[in-house]
Enzyme design. Sequence first.
Site, mmCIF file in Angstrom:
data_model
loop_
_atom_site.group_PDB
_atom_site.id
_atom_site.type_symbol
_atom_site.label_atom_id
_atom_site.label_comp_id
_atom_site.label_asym_id
_atom_site.label_seq_id
_atom_site.Cartn_x
_atom_site.Cartn_y
_atom_site.Cartn_z
ATOM 1 N N ASP A 129 78.895 8.778 80.911
ATOM 2 C CA ASP A 129 77.962 7.766 81.417
ATOM 3 C C ASP A 129 77.707 6.619 80.454
ATOM 4 O O ASP A 129 76.948 5.713 80.768
ATOM 5 C CB ASP A 129 76.598 8.416 81.707
ATOM 6 C CG ASP A 129 75.854 8.746 80.428
ATOM 7 O OD1 ASP A 129 76.468 9.399 79.554
ATOM 8 O OD2 ASP A 129 74.692 8.334 80.278
ATOM 9 N N ASP A 131 74.594 14.348 77.883
ATOM 10 C CA ASP A 131 73.398 13.549 78.205
ATOM 11 C C ASP A 131 73.731 12.438 79.213
ATOM 12 O O ASP A 131 74.633 11.630 78.983
ATOM 13 C CB ASP A 131 72.828 12.898 76.932
ATOM 14 C CG ASP A 131 72.173 13.919 76.013
ATOM 15 O OD1 ASP A 131 71.051 14.327 76.298
ATOM 16 O OD2 ASP A 131 72.824 14.312 75.024
ATOM 17 N N ASP A 186 80.808 14.787 79.585
ATOM 18 C CA ASP A 186 79.788 14.423 78.611
ATOM 19 C C ASP A 186 78.513 15.210 78.986
ATOM 20 O O ASP A 186 78.419 15.769 80.082
ATOM 21 C CB ASP A 186 79.567 12.911 78.705
ATOM 22 C CG ASP A 186 78.310 12.457 78.023
ATOM 23 O OD1 ASP A 186 78.165 12.758 76.828
ATOM 24 O OD2 ASP A 186 77.455 11.819 78.694
#
Length: 252
Positions: free
Chosen positions: A199, A28, A26
């Site tokens: 996250d 961000d 991922d």
Amino acid sequence: MRHLFSPGGLRVLAAFVRDDPLLAFDFDGTLAPIVSHPDHARVPEPVARELERLSLVLPVAVISGRRVADVLPRLGFVPRFVVGNHGAEDPGDPPSEHWPRRLDGLRERLARAARALSGAGVWVEDKGHSLALHYRQAPDPLVAIDRINEVLIDLDPGLRRFGGKLVVNVVCAEAPDKADSLAALMARADAHSALFVGDDLNDEVVFARRHRHWLCVRVGRDDPQSQADFFLDRSSEMRALLARIRRLKEPD
Ligand SMILES: [Mg+2]
């Protein structure tokens, strides 16, 4: 959930790396630290250099909620695969033109509710293949969520809604999600296993579909419900993870 750098985690990581996995990340909060304004998010230079070196020996993918054109210049290296819009925008497998159009009804509804939404601090981002209703700047997040729920009530069943950090996303229900994307990229890379690091709530779709060929790692231990296999404490541990993978691939 154990830390990936625990003895047990490192054993599993070493076994995966021996199998030449696809490395998928991922953006961000994972490769790029969360910053106060999303426009300022970048992969830190040392992390980009590790990724660049790793991409010479293993297939590397970035699967982001951002548009491909948005995320690519923020990486500082060129991965083999970049997929945007939570899996819905895959330049290697051109997405259906039907998916963005399916959002048109909701676009109209959002335009009609623009004043109520902005009054509650909700910012609507149209990413073509998905719509993001951000409430990071909302003075009262509960009021913002109420306004968002009012607009998304009786949502077209052809659309899918899912959460993220202070954001609600909507995509065409037929579009691939991040887990579909990971499976598709593995096939394209001819990889039999994958490491995926994310996250956020919108990465849980990958964690939930994990199996013995997917090693799923979550950045942050703030979600006790997470279905990831292991965790890292913060995105600043990414450099150490990448260096470990590289040393496993290129022992001195
Ligand atoms: Mg994220």
